[in-house]
Design a protein around this motif. Sequence first.
Motif, mmCIF file in Angstrom:
data_model
loop_
_atom_site.group_PDB
_atom_site.id
_atom_site.type_symbol
_atom_site.label_atom_id
_atom_site.label_comp_id
_atom_site.label_asym_id
_atom_site.label_seq_id
_atom_site.Cartn_x
_atom_site.Cartn_y
_atom_site.Cartn_z
ATOM 1 N N THR A 1 0.826 -1.206 0.000
ATOM 2 C CA THR A 1 0.000 0.000 0.000
ATOM 3 C C THR A 1 0.856 1.249 0.000
ATOM 4 O OG1 THR A 1 -1.799 -1.130 1.156
ATOM 5 C CG2 THR A 1 -1.767 1.281 1.269
ATOM 6 N N ALA A 2 1.888 1.276 0.855
ATOM 7 C CA ALA A 2 2.765 2.442 0.930
ATOM 8 C C ALA A 2 3.560 2.615 -0.358
ATOM 9 C CB ALA A 2 3.702 2.307 2.125
ATOM 10 N N MET A 3 4.011 1.501 -0.958
ATOM 11 C CA MET A 3 4.800 1.610 -2.181
ATOM 12 C C MET A 3 3.946 2.070 -3.358
ATOM 13 S SD MET A 3 7.680 -1.411 -1.985
ATOM 14 C CE MET A 3 6.552 -2.775 -1.674
ATOM 15 N N ILE A 4 2.688 1.641 -3.399
ATOM 16 C CA ILE A 4 1.771 2.138 -4.430
ATOM 17 C C ILE A 4 1.602 3.646 -4.301
ATOM 18 C CG2 ILE A 4 -0.665 2.123 -5.139
ATOM 19 C CD1 ILE A 4 -0.596 -0.935 -4.401
ATOM 20 N N GLU A 5 1.420 4.111 -3.077
ATOM 21 C CA GLU A 5 1.248 5.544 -2.844
ATOM 22 C C GLU A 5 2.496 6.320 -3.251
ATOM 23 O OE1 GLU A 5 0.215 5.852 1.254
ATOM 24 O OE2 GLU A 5 -1.866 5.189 0.946
ATOM 25 N N ILE A 6 3.677 5.772 -2.957
ATOM 26 C CA ILE A 6 4.891 6.513 -3.277
ATOM 27 C C ILE A 6 5.154 6.529 -4.775
ATOM 28 C CG2 ILE A 6 6.769 4.805 -3.184
ATOM 29 C CD1 ILE A 6 8.091 6.842 -1.130
ATOM 30 N N LEU A 7 4.741 5.491 -5.494
ATOM 31 C CA LEU A 7 4.877 5.504 -6.948
ATOM 32 C C LEU A 7 3.921 6.505 -7.586
ATOM 33 C CD1 LEU A 7 5.397 1.702 -7.709
ATOM 34 C CD2 LEU A 7 7.064 3.542 -8.059
ATOM 35 N N VAL A 8 2.718 6.596 -7.052
ATOM 36 C CA VAL A 8 1.792 7.627 -7.533
ATOM 37 C C VAL A 8 2.384 9.013 -7.279
ATOM 38 C CG1 VAL A 8 -0.488 8.681 -7.227
ATOM 39 C CG2 VAL A 8 -0.257 6.193 -7.246
ATOM 40 N N GLY A 9 2.949 9.210 -6.082
ATOM 41 C CA GLY A 9 3.570 10.483 -5.760
ATOM 42 C C GLY A 9 4.753 10.802 -6.647
ATOM 43 N N LEU A 10 5.549 9.780 -6.982
ATOM 44 C CA LEU A 10 6.696 9.991 -7.867
ATOM 45 C C LEU A 10 6.219 10.405 -9.257
ATOM 46 C CD1 LEU A 10 9.775 9.816 -8.316
ATOM 47 C CD2 LEU A 10 9.445 7.408 -8.947
ATOM 48 N N CYS A 11 5.179 9.740 -9.763
ATOM 49 C CA CYS A 11 4.634 10.113 -11.072
ATOM 50 C C CYS A 11 4.083 11.539 -11.047
ATOM 51 C CB CYS A 11 3.547 9.128 -11.497
ATOM 52 S SG CYS A 11 4.176 7.495 -11.944
ATOM 53 N N ASP A 12 3.445 11.906 -9.958
ATOM 54 C CA ASP A 12 2.959 13.288 -9.815
ATOM 55 C C ASP A 12 4.133 14.262 -9.792
ATOM 56 O OD1 ASP A 12 0.368 12.338 -9.709
ATOM 57 O OD2 ASP A 12 0.215 12.484 -7.517
ATOM 58 N N GLU A 13 5.167 13.926 -9.019
ATOM 59 C CA GLU A 13 6.329 14.800 -8.886
ATOM 60 C C GLU A 13 7.016 15.009 -10.226
ATOM 61 O OE1 GLU A 13 9.226 17.129 -6.867
ATOM 62 O OE2 GLU A 13 7.294 16.349 -6.143
ATOM 63 N N LEU A 14 7.045 13.965 -11.058
ATOM 64 C CA LEU A 14 7.717 14.039 -12.347
ATOM 65 C C LEU A 14 6.786 14.523 -13.464
ATOM 66 C CD1 LEU A 14 9.880 10.781 -12.196
ATOM 67 C CD2 LEU A 14 10.557 13.118 -11.654
#
Length: 282
Positions: A78-91
């Motif tokens: 769950t946390a890794m899914i959230e961080i990948l979404v955040g990374l895509c948003d950041e980029l």
Amino acid sequence: MPRSDEFATVDGFEMHYSAWGDPSDPPVLCVHGLSRNGRDFDPLARALEEDYYVVCPDMPGRGWSEWADDPAERYTNTAMIEILVGLCDELGFESLRYVGTSMGGGLGMALAAGPLADRIGDLVINDMPPNPETDAAPEALGRIMEYVPNPPTVETMSELEAYFRDLYEGRFSEMSDAEYRRLTMTSARRTEDGQIAPHYDPRILVADEESEDDPDPWDVWAAIDASILILRGIDSDILPEEPFERMQEVQPDAETVEIDCAHAPALNTPEQIDPIEAFFAG
């Protein structure tokens, strides 16, 4: 363009990623397996960088990304899914192609059926079933439970390379001596007393808290609308033949490629890279 080392802060957590190609080109996000890191995708990224911007993150607790103070919170799916979404948003990735090996494949399924359903157009799953807890062979899960929390600490890089060869030869698709040397060099860290250990936090093996509201992983697989390519090692005990066939039944339009290896194809040879290039171009 040469590979570059980049860092992004996502939800207060520093993520390292290797970046290949021109940032103005269509993005490809490549996510590695449980105890691996983003440098595993060097051969694939090198093949794709002329046409795509290839981003290969080290997931939390791996490679050069930050280690968690609270593994039970940061290292869950769950946390890794959230961080990948955040990374895509950041980029600023509004649309992307996705390649996931093993754990990265499982995260890709969840993303493509969930928070990134409107952004992932092409999804490559490298040797991962929807529900490894029930789909993988029991001995495969036992092997992971044994080696992941107990990485060796050795005196020399040669000893670490011997460890990786013993762990991966006969499982990963064939790699040359130079490729094993690169894998070792990109998978090593110095400990506080100057010895050498694999480049991951031994505490990464954690589980999400179960909830009655959690969707069945096979329902998640069925919900994916992206174009799908499945790669499988013919002798894989993580993705045995029965769940592989079921994956095709549930997603009949999925393309498939089988490689003469176990778990998992290393994405390092033309027979593995060419189908991905053709899939993305199609």
